[in-house]
Write an enzyme that holds these catalytic residues in place. Structure first.
Site, PDB file in Angstrom:
ATOM      1  CG  ASN A  24       2.047   0.682   4.090  1.00  0.00           C
ATOM      2  OD1 ASN A  24       1.650  -0.775   3.847  1.00  0.00           O
ATOM      3  ND2 ASN A  24       3.023   1.237   3.935  1.00  0.00           N
ATOM      4  N   GLY A  25       0.176  -1.594   5.759  1.00  0.00           N
ATOM      5  CA  GLY A  25       0.701  -2.628   7.034  1.00  0.00           C
ATOM      6  C   GLY A  25      -0.395  -3.571   7.414  1.00  0.00           C
ATOM      7  CD  GLU A  74      17.575 -11.707 -10.229  1.00  0.00           C
ATOM      8  OE1 GLU A  74      17.052 -12.336  -9.110  1.00  0.00           O
ATOM      9  OE2 GLU A  74      17.062 -10.527 -10.478  1.00  0.00           O
ATOM     10  CD  GLU A  90      10.443  -9.898 -10.306  1.00  0.00           C
ATOM     11  OE1 GLU A  90      11.605  -9.677 -10.526  1.00  0.00           O
ATOM     12  OE2 GLU A  90       9.527  -9.485  -9.197  1.00  0.00           O
ATOM     13  CE  LYS A 131      11.630  -1.849  -6.382  1.00  0.00           C
ATOM     14  NZ  LYS A 131      12.519  -2.860  -6.938  1.00  0.00           N
ATOM     15  CG  HIS A 139      20.408 -36.503 -10.376  1.00  0.00           C
ATOM     16  ND1 HIS A 139      20.833 -37.850 -10.128  1.00  0.00           N
ATOM     17  CD2 HIS A 139      21.398 -35.602 -10.473  1.00  0.00           C
ATOM     18  CE1 HIS A 139      22.116 -37.656 -10.279  1.00  0.00           C
ATOM     19  NE2 HIS A 139      22.417 -36.444 -10.448  1.00  0.00           N
ATOM     20  CB  CYS A 150      -0.942   0.082   1.077  1.00  0.00           C
ATOM     21  SG  CYS A 150      -1.764  -1.346   1.393  1.00  0.00           S
ATOM     22  CE  LYS A 195      14.175  -9.525 -11.781  1.00  0.00           C
ATOM     23  NZ  LYS A 195      14.699  -9.092 -10.670  1.00  0.00           N
ATOM     24  CD1 TRP A 199      -0.228  -5.320  -3.939  1.00  0.00           C
ATOM     25  CD2 TRP A 199       0.202  -6.224  -2.050  1.00  0.00           C
ATOM     26  NE1 TRP A 199       0.416  -6.593  -4.058  1.00  0.00           N
ATOM     27  CE2 TRP A 199       0.724  -7.012  -3.050  1.00  0.00           C
ATOM     28  CE3 TRP A 199       0.211  -6.580  -0.768  1.00  0.00           C
ATOM     29  CZ2 TRP A 199       1.190  -8.563  -2.954  1.00  0.00           C
ATOM     30  CZ3 TRP A 199       0.673  -7.775  -0.357  1.00  0.00           C
ATOM     31  CH2 TRP A 199       1.259  -8.740  -1.341  1.00  0.00           C
ATOM     32  NE  ARG A 234       4.517   2.128  -1.137  1.00  0.00           N
ATOM     33  CZ  ARG A 234       5.437   1.844  -0.212  1.00  0.00           C
ATOM     34  NH1 ARG A 234       6.575   2.353  -0.320  1.00  0.00           N
ATOM     35  NH2 ARG A 234       4.882   1.483   1.126  1.00  0.00           N
TER      36      ARG A 234
HETATM   37  C1  AGP Z   1      12.658  -8.516  -7.167  1.00  0.00           C
HETATM   38  O1  AGP Z   1      12.550  -8.481  -8.510  1.00  0.00           O
HETATM   39  C2  AGP Z   1      11.461  -8.860  -6.295  1.00  0.00           C
HETATM   40  N1  AGP Z   1      10.455  -7.673  -6.714  1.00  0.00           N
HETATM   41  C3  AGP Z   1      11.736  -9.160  -4.990  1.00  0.00           C
HETATM   42  O2  AGP Z   1      11.999 -10.558  -5.207  1.00  0.00           O
HETATM   43  C4  AGP Z   1      12.443  -8.333  -4.178  1.00  0.00           C
HETATM   44  O3  AGP Z   1      14.180  -8.505  -4.563  1.00  0.00           O
HETATM   45  C5  AGP Z   1      12.248  -9.083  -2.698  1.00  0.00           C
HETATM   46  O4  AGP Z   1      11.095  -8.701  -2.333  1.00  0.00           O
HETATM   47  C6  AGP Z   1      13.305  -8.175  -1.732  1.00  0.00           C
HETATM   48  O5  AGP Z   1      12.993  -7.141  -1.575  1.00  0.00           O
HETATM   49  P1  AGP Z   1      13.991  -6.010  -0.717  1.00  0.00           P
HETATM   50  O6  AGP Z   1      15.248  -6.085  -1.565  1.00  0.00           O
HETATM   51  O7  AGP Z   1      13.561  -4.557  -0.768  1.00  0.00           O
HETATM   52  O8  AGP Z   1      14.419  -6.640   0.641  1.00  0.00           O
END
Ligand code: AGP
Length: 607
Positions: free
Chosen positions: A100-101, A480, A487, A602, A503, A2, A484, A75, A27
Site C-alpha cells: 500500500n502506498g 459540502e 462524489e 476513503k 459576476h 489499497c 457530496k 487502487w 477504501r
Molecule cells: C469526503 O466525502 C471525501 N471522501 C474526501 O473529500 C475526504 O474528506 C478527504 O479525502 C479528506 O480525508 P480525511 O478526512 O481522512 O483527511
C-alpha cells in the site's frame, strides 16, 4: 486506497483473507488478490474487478489450501487496473508481497534492477519493491527487509512472504498505516481495524520503520537493526456492529443516521458545568490566548468543515482564520511561525497532504492541533494538541458523520476561544454550548422527514449539471453539499457564493437547470432571496433549504425543505443533513455504488 490483509493461524486462509478484504472495500479498489502458502509453494490468485471476481476465479482455478497468506485490494496508481498489475507480486523465487502506498524512487530502482539482469512483468512500483527484496535476499528476512528499506523512499506498507519461511508473514511500514492483530493461536496484518474485528479486537500499531514478524506462536517486532521492540497492545473500542450495515441499505445512510449519537459522544465529554472544556486535549484558556492567527488545513470534506470553523471562530472570537487546501498549503511557502495555530482536520488521520502540511507547520514553529477521528493515526500522534472526534468508524467513502463531528468540534473550540479572548461572556458561552448539545435532537427530527428529501431528489435523476448557492455559513455548506453530490451521484455541480453568481457564472443557467439554494442565515435572507430570484428568472428549477419560519412563494422555490430553527450560527449542523440526503438519494436512484464511488478512495495516502 489499497488495502492489505494477512493471516497466520490454523484455519483456511483464503476464506479469511477474502472476508477481511471485504471489510476494507470501503477504501476503494479496482482489483484484488491473495497469496497463500500451499503444499506446492506459494499460490497466487488475483483478478481485476471486485472481490466477487476474485472469488469466482478461485472457484474456477481451485481455492488455495493453506493457513498462512496475504491479500490485497488495489487502487491503481502505477499502471491500469489489470490482472497483471494486481497484487500480490512476486520478486523472483524468494519473495511475494502486497503493498500500500508509493515507492517514490521506483524508476531509479527499476533501472538498477534491469541493469542487474532482472525483468518485470507489471507496470507497478510494487513489483520493483518485490524484486529489490529478492535481490537483497540473504536467507535472513529481517536483514533483507532492513537492507532494502535503505534504498527506497516514499510512504508505504508491505506484507511479505519469503518462500523459505512458509509459516511466517513479515510486515513493514513507512508512513502508511498497518496494524497487527492478535487472536487465539492466530495473528493478522491489516490496513485498518474493520478487517480483523470479526476475529479479534486486539491489535498493535506498527510504527514508522518497524518490522513485524507473525507466526502461529505469536507476533514480535523489531527495528531496522533487528533490536526487539516492545509495543502496547490496543483494544478496538468499537465492535462488529459499528462496521456492519445493521439493516440500512448503505453504510452512508447508516452513518447519516448515526450523526446524533456521534455528536453526543464528541461534545458531551468536553462540557463541564455548561462550558466547553478542552483541557484533556491539551487546550486551556492560557494556551488559546497565545495565538495570533489560525490556519485550518485539510482536504475535501474536512476542509469544508474548516470553512464552517472559519466563520464561527472569526465571528465569535475575532481571530483571523485562513482555510487552506492541504495540497496547496505545502507548496506555497506559507507565512506561518511562532504564535500561529494550525488546525489539521482529518477523519482518517492518514491523508498524505494533511500530514505533510502539519509537519511543515511544525517545522516552521507553529503549534499544531489535530481534529481526528481515527485513533492512533499519524496525524493524531504527531500533533502538539489533539481533539478526537468520536464518530466511530466511517465506512462509506462519502464522509457524513465525520463532517458532523468535525464541525461540532469547531463550535466547541470557537466557544472556548471566544471566552478565553474575552469576546463573549460566560452566559453567552453557556447559551451557545447548550444549543450545541440540543442539535442531536433536531437532527433526529429532520431524519424523520427523510422521505421529503427523497422526493426532492427525484428531479435530479437526469440532471447533467447543477449549482449550489448560499451566503456566509450557507456558502460553506453549499461547498459540502456540492462535493457530496458530485462524489456519489456523478452529477457535475459547483458551489457558488450566491452574490458572486452575477459576476459570470449566471451565464450557465439554462431553462430547467437545478439550483440548490441554502438560506438559513436570517441576516442574509433578503440578499439570498434576490439571488434565488435571479436564477429563477432565467429558468432554473430551484430547491430551497431554509428555516421553518420562511414560507417561500413559488417564484422562489419549486421544491423546499424547511428546517427547525436554532441560532443561525448553529444552523449548519442541521442544514447539512438534507444536503447529505439529497446526494444520497440522487446517487441511489441513478443506480450508483453509493458506498464505493468510482475512482475514489476513503483514505488518500498518496499526494
Ligand atoms: C469526503 O466525502 C471525501 N471522501 C474526501 O473529500 C475526504 O474528506 C478527504 O479525502 C479528506 O480525508 P480525511 O478526512 O481522512 O483527511
Amino acid at each position: 486506497m489499497c488495502g492489505i490483509v494477512g493471516y497466520v493461524g490454523k484455519n483456511c486462509c483464503a476464506d479469511i483473507l477474502v472476508d477481511a478484504l471485504s471489510k476494507l472495500e470501503y477504501r476503494g479498489y479496482d482489483s484484488a488478490g491473495i497469496a497463500v502458502f500451499t503444499e506446492n509453494g506459494i499460490q497466487i490468485t488475483k483478478s481485476k474487478g471486485r472481490l466477487a471476481d476474485l472469488s469466482a476465479k478461485m472457484n474456477a482455478e481451485g481455492k488455495p489450501q493453506g493457513t498462512v497468506g496475504i491479500g490485497h485490494t488495489r487502487w491503481a496508481t502505477h499502471g491500469e487496473p489489470s490482472d497483471t498489475n494486481s497484487h500480490p507480486h512476486r520478486g523472483g523465487a524468494n519473495v511475494t508481497i502486497v503493498h500500500n502506498g508509493i515507492i517514490e524512487n521506483y524508476k531509479q530502482l527499476k533501472e538498477f534492477l534491469i541493469a542487474q539482469g532482472r525483468s518485470f512483468v507489471s507496470e507497478t512500483d510494487t513489483e520493483v519493491m518485490a524484486q529489490l527484496l529478492d535481490f537483497y535476499y540473504d536467507g535472513n528476512p529481517v536483514q533483507t527487509i532492513a537492507r532494502a528499506m535503505q534504498e527506497v523512499s516514499g510512504s508505504f506498507a508491505l506484507g511479505i512472504l519469503f518462500t523459505d519461511f512458509p509459516g511466517t508473514i513479515y510486515a513493514v511500514r513507512r508512513e502508511s498505516p498497518l496494524i497487527v492483530g492478535v487472536g487465539e493461536a492466530e495473528s493478522f496484518i491489516a490496513s485498518d481495524v474493520p478487517a480483523i474485528l470479526k476475529y479479534t479486537a486486539q491489535y498493535y500499531l506498527l510504527e514508522h520503520d518497524e518490522i513485524a514478524v507473525l507466526t502461529e506462536q505469536g507476533v514480535s517486532f523489531c527495528d531496522m537493526q533487528a533490536n526487539t521492540i516492545r509495543k502496547e497492545l490496543l483494544t478496538a473500542d468499537w465492535d462488529m456492529d459499528a462496521a456492519e450495515k445493521q439493516g440500512y441499505e448503505h453504510f452512508m445512510l447508516k452513518e447519516i443516521h448515526e450523526q446524533p449519537e456521534s455528536i453526543k459522544r464528541t461534545v458531551m465529554p468536553r462540557v463541564e458545568n455548561g462550558l466547553p472544556d478542552l483541557h484533556e486535549c491539551g487546550i486551556t484558556p492560557e494556551t488559546l490566548r497565545q495565538f495570533r492567527n489560525i490556519y485550518i488545513v485539510a482536504c475535501g470534506t474536512a476542509m469544508h468543515a474548516g470553512m464552517v470553523g472559519k466563520y464561527v471562530i472569526e465571528k465569535l472570537a475575532r481571530v483571523p482564520v485562513i482555510v487552506d487546501i492541504a495540497s496547496e498549503f505545502r507548496y506555497r511557502e506559507p507565512l506561518i511561525g511562532e504564535g500561529d495555530l494550525i488546525i489539521i482536520i482529518s477523519q482518517s488521520g492518514e491523508t498524505a497532504d494533511s500530514l505533510a502540511a502539519m509537519r511543515l507547520a511544525k517545522k516552521l514553529g507553529a503549534k499544531t492541533l489535530a481534529v481526528v477521528n481515527a485513533k492512533g493515526s499519524s496525524v493524531a500522534r504527531e500533533a502538539d494538541m489533539l481533539i478526537y472526534t468520536h464518530a466511530g468508524p466511517e465506512i462509506a467513502v462519502a464522509s457524513t458523520k465525520a463532517y458532523m463531528v468535525q464541525i461540532s468540534v469547531m463550535y466547541l473550540f470557537a466557544f472556548e476561544l471566544a471566552l478565553a479572548k474575552g469576546q463573549i461572556d460566560e452566559a453567552e458561552c453557556r447559551r451557545l454550548t447548550a444549543l450545541l448539545m440540543e442539535t442531536p435532537q433536531y437532527i433526529t427530527d429532520i431524519l424523520a422527514h427523510k422521505e421529503t428529501v427523497e422526493a426532492m431528489a427525484k428531479p435530479l435523476l437526469d440532471a447533467e449539471s447543477l449549482l449550489y448557492i448560499g451566503r456566509g455559513l450557507d456558502y460553506a455548506l453549499s461547498m459540502e453539499g456540492s462535493l457530496k453530490l458530485k462524489e456519489i451521484s456523478y452529477i457535475h455541480s459547483e458551489a457558488y457564493a450566491a452574490g458572486e453568481l452575477k459576476h459570470g457564472t449566471i451565464s450557465l443557467i439554462y431553462k430547467g437547470m437545478p439550483v440548490i439554494a441554502v438560506d438559513t442565515q436570517k441576516k442574509l435572507h433578503e440578499k439570498t432571496v434576490s439571488n434565488i430570484k435571479e436564477v429563477k428568472a432565467r429558468g432554473a428549477v430551484t430547491f430551497l433549504v431554509c428555516g421553518e419560519s420562511y414560507q417561500p412563494d413559488s417564484d422562489i422555490a419549486d421544491y423546499c425543505f424547511r428546517l427547525p430553527e436554532i441560532d443561525d450560527l448553529l444552523m449548519p449542523m442541521l442544514a447539512v443533513v438534507p444536503l447529505q440526503l439529497i446526494a444520497y438519494y440522487a446517487a441511489v436512484q441513478r443506480g450508483n455504488d453509493v458506498d464505493k464511488p468510482r475512482n475514489l478512495a476513503k483514505s488518500v495516502t498518496v499526494e
